[in-house]
Design an enzyme around this catalytic site. Structure first.
Site, PDB file in Angstrom:
ATOM      1  N   GLY A   1     108.831  10.123  14.397  1.00  0.00           N
ATOM      2  CA  GLY A   1     109.660   9.745  13.235  1.00  0.00           C
ATOM      3  C   GLY A   1     109.956   8.196  13.125  1.00  0.00           C
TER       4      GLY A   1
ATOM      5  N   GLY B   1     111.466   5.539  14.300  1.00  0.00           N
ATOM      6  CA  GLY B   1     112.373   5.066  15.062  1.00  0.00           C
ATOM      7  C   GLY B   1     112.931   3.645  14.797  1.00  0.00           C
TER       8      GLY B   1
ATOM      9  N   LYS C   1     110.973  -2.488   8.640  1.00  0.00           N
ATOM     10  CA  LYS C   1     110.603  -2.370  10.040  1.00  0.00           C
ATOM     11  C   LYS C   1     111.273  -3.139  10.815  1.00  0.00           C
ATOM     12  CE  LYS C   1     106.483  -1.797  12.738  1.00  0.00           C
ATOM     13  NZ  LYS C   1     104.926  -1.996  12.818  1.00  0.00           N
TER      14      LYS C   1
ATOM     15  N   ASP D   1     115.299   0.715  20.800  1.00  0.00           N
ATOM     16  CA  ASP D   1     116.709  -0.141  20.064  1.00  0.00           C
ATOM     17  C   ASP D   1     116.237  -0.149  18.601  1.00  0.00           C
ATOM     18  OD1 ASP D   1     114.439  -1.692  19.690  1.00  0.00           O
ATOM     19  OD2 ASP D   1     115.241  -3.328  21.165  1.00  0.00           O
ATOM     20  N   GLY D   2     115.142   0.469  18.034  1.00  0.00           N
ATOM     21  CA  GLY D   2     115.235   0.308  16.738  1.00  0.00           C
ATOM     22  C   GLY D   2     114.764  -1.027  16.021  1.00  0.00           C
TER      23      GLY D   2
ATOM     24  N   ASP E   1      99.841   9.352  14.288  1.00  0.00           N
ATOM     25  CA  ASP E   1     100.693   8.989  13.378  1.00  0.00           C
ATOM     26  C   ASP E   1     100.423   7.640  12.759  1.00  0.00           C
ATOM     27  OD1 ASP E   1     101.099   8.335  16.515  1.00  0.00           O
ATOM     28  OD2 ASP E   1     102.804   7.090  15.776  1.00  0.00           O
TER      29      ASP E   1
ATOM     30  N   ASP F   1      99.984   0.071  10.592  1.00  0.00           N
ATOM     31  CA  ASP F   1     100.677  -0.220  11.997  1.00  0.00           C
ATOM     32  C   ASP F   1     100.093  -1.137  12.687  1.00  0.00           C
ATOM     33  OD1 ASP F   1     103.116   0.411  13.061  1.00  0.00           O
ATOM     34  OD2 ASP F   1     102.662   2.556  13.144  1.00  0.00           O
TER      35      ASP F   1
HETATM   36  P1  AMP Z   1     104.072   3.033  17.126  1.00  0.00           P
HETATM   37  O1  AMP Z   1     103.228   2.960  18.569  1.00  0.00           O
HETATM   38  O2  AMP Z   1     104.404   1.476  16.675  1.00  0.00           O
HETATM   39  O3  AMP Z   1     103.158   3.714  15.970  1.00  0.00           O
HETATM   40  O4  AMP Z   1     105.369   3.685  17.338  1.00  0.00           O
HETATM   41  C1  AMP Z   1     105.215   4.969  17.856  1.00  0.00           C
HETATM   42  C2  AMP Z   1     106.577   5.736  18.012  1.00  0.00           C
HETATM   43  O5  AMP Z   1     107.609   5.172  18.428  1.00  0.00           O
HETATM   44  C3  AMP Z   1     107.451   5.782  16.287  1.00  0.00           C
HETATM   45  O6  AMP Z   1     108.009   6.996  16.086  1.00  0.00           O
HETATM   46  C4  AMP Z   1     108.064   4.364  16.286  1.00  0.00           C
HETATM   47  O7  AMP Z   1     109.295   4.532  15.218  1.00  0.00           O
HETATM   48  C5  AMP Z   1     108.802   4.461  17.724  1.00  0.00           C
HETATM   49  N1  AMP Z   1     109.113   3.160  18.175  1.00  0.00           N
HETATM   50  C6  AMP Z   1     108.241   2.079  18.437  1.00  0.00           C
HETATM   51  N2  AMP Z   1     109.111   0.821  18.788  1.00  0.00           N
HETATM   52  C7  AMP Z   1     110.318   1.328  18.654  1.00  0.00           C
HETATM   53  C8  AMP Z   1     111.623   0.698  19.039  1.00  0.00           C
HETATM   54  N3  AMP Z   1     111.790  -0.670  19.429  1.00  0.00           N
HETATM   55  N4  AMP Z   1     112.771   1.470  18.667  1.00  0.00           N
HETATM   56  C9  AMP Z   1     112.710   2.881  18.249  1.00  0.00           C
HETATM   57  N5  AMP Z   1     111.519   3.512  18.117  1.00  0.00           N
HETATM   58  C10 AMP Z   1     110.411   2.815  18.180  1.00  0.00           C
HETATM   59 MG    MG Z   2     103.435   3.985  14.033  1.00  0.00          MG
END
Ligand code: AMP
Ligand code: MG
Length: 492
Positions: free
Chosen positions: A95, A97, A118, A130-131, A257, A267
């Site tokens: 989801g 995040g 983002k 940490d979002g 994803d 991404d």
């Molecule tokens: P990604 O590898 O960027 O496609 O991210 C994979 C998952 O990790 C997704 O659900 C992102 O929303 C979550 N995510 C990546 N970085 C963070 C972060 N700093 N805080 C919260 N969720 C994260």
């Molecule tokens: Mg992603």
């Protein structure tokens, strides 16, 4: 009715709708962004704003607050999307995040695009994250996605990067930022996996209908819309991967994803462009097995498409066994489709219009093998081949190359294209300028350490015209020295 400017033309402003929120509630969580301390607009994509009918927003003081997540435009209804995904082969519920949808902006021409922040703060899907996002990686996504766009490759784009004035903590404290991302949509293979695992068949059907209405409305009339959608995603993804292979792009995290239904590249994490030709090229620090290496991308795309087919099984046929046969058959069409398009693209790179026979395959393979043996720069070698006179470099004096050139020249003469047409084909297939890793890194380091965007802006400017050689931009075409290795990081 849209507000009017003083001149009487419609105001170029946000126009949000949220059709996504008509999906079952399991697909999202509504919430606001988490405000940031001291937002500062660093980058704004005025050219993109204009194509979206947003040309007035740059001059509006509230825009900064919207792009930072400190306030939301009146018509926006912010939410995070739920999805799942296979990450390096392992399945997880994920989801948004660290992202938040402002909504679907509808342009004056009727185009519907997602506008997403983002790095906008934690959501119920953040797990342990940490979002937030660091400035360097958000500038990177902005820069590389612009480069991809101008290379003619479907991609999400960046509308803005805003510094938050807050640190984010990775290995060290880094300046934080929020990227505003524009996408045809954020529907992914992982969204369908999520529906299949967490929902009822009705939820899956709602998602399929939504994806079709949003991207491929013609398919709604098909006897089996889910099957038609699967076929279409295979088609657009085959095209996308051929583009990546054309320019030497290594995505780096081809998790399900991170694969869209609309066929846009999405991404930009540990992605980078390959310098010297090597199918095993990997830049990501965590991809130790080389799962997402340059040469593995076509196969991984197929693996991901099989995951999409799996998720769609209940809609492919009532009889499960029959559904599996259909899925296998349809995903089986990917490999020959990809291969044929890949071959045409590679032939275009050497000025040939279309495949004639098996010898053309050999011509390409021999060229690539020679490039690999001599560790030659992928981008520059193809441009060299398009020059009236080859540069005086040792690789062009090898026996292997001279023998290959003879075959190539003979083949060029066989085809109907004139020399000029063949040359034009090469020039439009082979970029001169790609985002060179050392230049990207240097620009990001400068931005992060000094707040200066001079290198970033200069690089961006060159990448806007990637197929047009200019003498003054020559240094942007130079690869880093062979010995230098480049590593990029996930979790940024
Ligand atoms: P990604 O590898 O960027 O496609 O991210 C994979 C998952 O990790 C997704 O659900 C992102 O929303 C979550 N995510 C990546 N970085 C963070 C972060 N700093 N805080 C919260 N969720 C994260
Ligand atoms: Mg992603």
């Amino acid at each position: 009715m849209a507000a009017l400017t003083q001149s009487g033309s419609p105001k170029q402003d946000w126009c949000f709708e949220n059709t996504y929120l008509q999906l079952p509630a399991m697909f999202y969580t509504c919430l606001p962004a988490v405000p940031v301390r001291e937002p500062k607009l660093l980058v704004f994509n005025q050219a993109l704003a204009e194509t979206l009918g947003l040309s007035d927003i740059a001059s509006q003081p509230e825009t900064l607050h919207y792009l930072a997540g400190n306030a939301a435009p009146a018509s926006a209804q912010t939410f995070a999307q739920a999805y799942a995904g296979h990450q390096f082969g392992g399945f997880s519920i994920l989801g948004d995040g660290r992202a938040l949808m402002l909504g679907e902006h509808v342009t004056p021409a009727g185009q519907r695009v997602d506008i997403q922040l983002k790095g906008s703060g934690p959501t119920p899907y953040s797990r342990r994250g940490d979002g937030r996002a660091a400035l360097g990686p958000m500038l990177r996504e902005y820069l590389i996605s612009e480069a991809m766009h101008h290379l003619g490759i479907p991609t999400t784009r960046g509308l803005a990067v805003v510094a938050t004035g807050e640190p984010v903590f990775r290995q060290t404290a880094l300046p934080g930022a929020v990227l505003t991302r524009v996408a045809a949509s954020h529907l992914r293979v992982g969204t369908f996996q999520y529906a299949a695992v967490r929902g009822e068949v009705g939820d899956l059907r709602a998602l399929v209908d939504y994806a079709i209405a949003r991207h491929y409305p013609d398919l709604a009339q098909q006897p089996n819309p889910a099957l038609a959608l699967l076929r279409k995603v295979i088609d657009v993804q085959a095209d996308l991967i051929v583009h990546w292979m054309r320019v030497g792009f290594v995505h780096g995290v081809m998790n399900t994803d991170n694969m869209t239904i609309c066929g846009e590249t999405i991404d930009y994490g540990p992605c980078a462009f390959m310098d010297h030709y090597d199918r095993a090229t990997v830049f990501s620090s965590i991809d130790e097995q080389g799962r997402y290496a340059f040469g593995n991308q076509p196969g991984i795309a197929q693996w991901n498409l099989l995951r999409l087919a799996e998720a769609l099984l209940p809609l492919l046929d009532e009889n499960e066994q029959q559904a599996i046969e259909i899925a296998k058959d349809v995903v089986g069409s990917y490999a020959p489709m990809y291969t044929s398009r890949f071959e045409t693209m590679m032939l275009n790179k050497i000025g040939l219009q279309a495949k004639h026979d098996e010898q053309d395959e050999q011509l390409i393979m021999d060229l690539l093998q020679w490039m690999g043996e001599h560790q030659l720069d992928y981008t520059n070698t193809f441009r060299d081949l398009g020059l009236a006179r080859l540069p005086d470099e040792p690789q062009y004096r090898t026996e292997a190359f001279l023998a290959w050139t003879k075959r190539w020249q003979a083949r060029l003469e066989q085809q109907d294209l004139s020399k000029a047409q063949s040359q034009a084909l090469m020039d439009q297939t082979n970029p001169v300028y790609i985002p060179r890793n050392h230049l990207v890194q240097s620009a990001l380091d400068q931005a992060e350490q000094t707040g200066e965007l001079a290198q970033f802006d200069a690089l961006l400017e060159v990448l806007r015209r990637p197929y047009q050689f200019t003498a003054e931009s020559q240094k942007y075409a130079q690869p880093a020295p062979l010995q230098s290795s480049y590593t990029t990081f996930c979790g940024t």
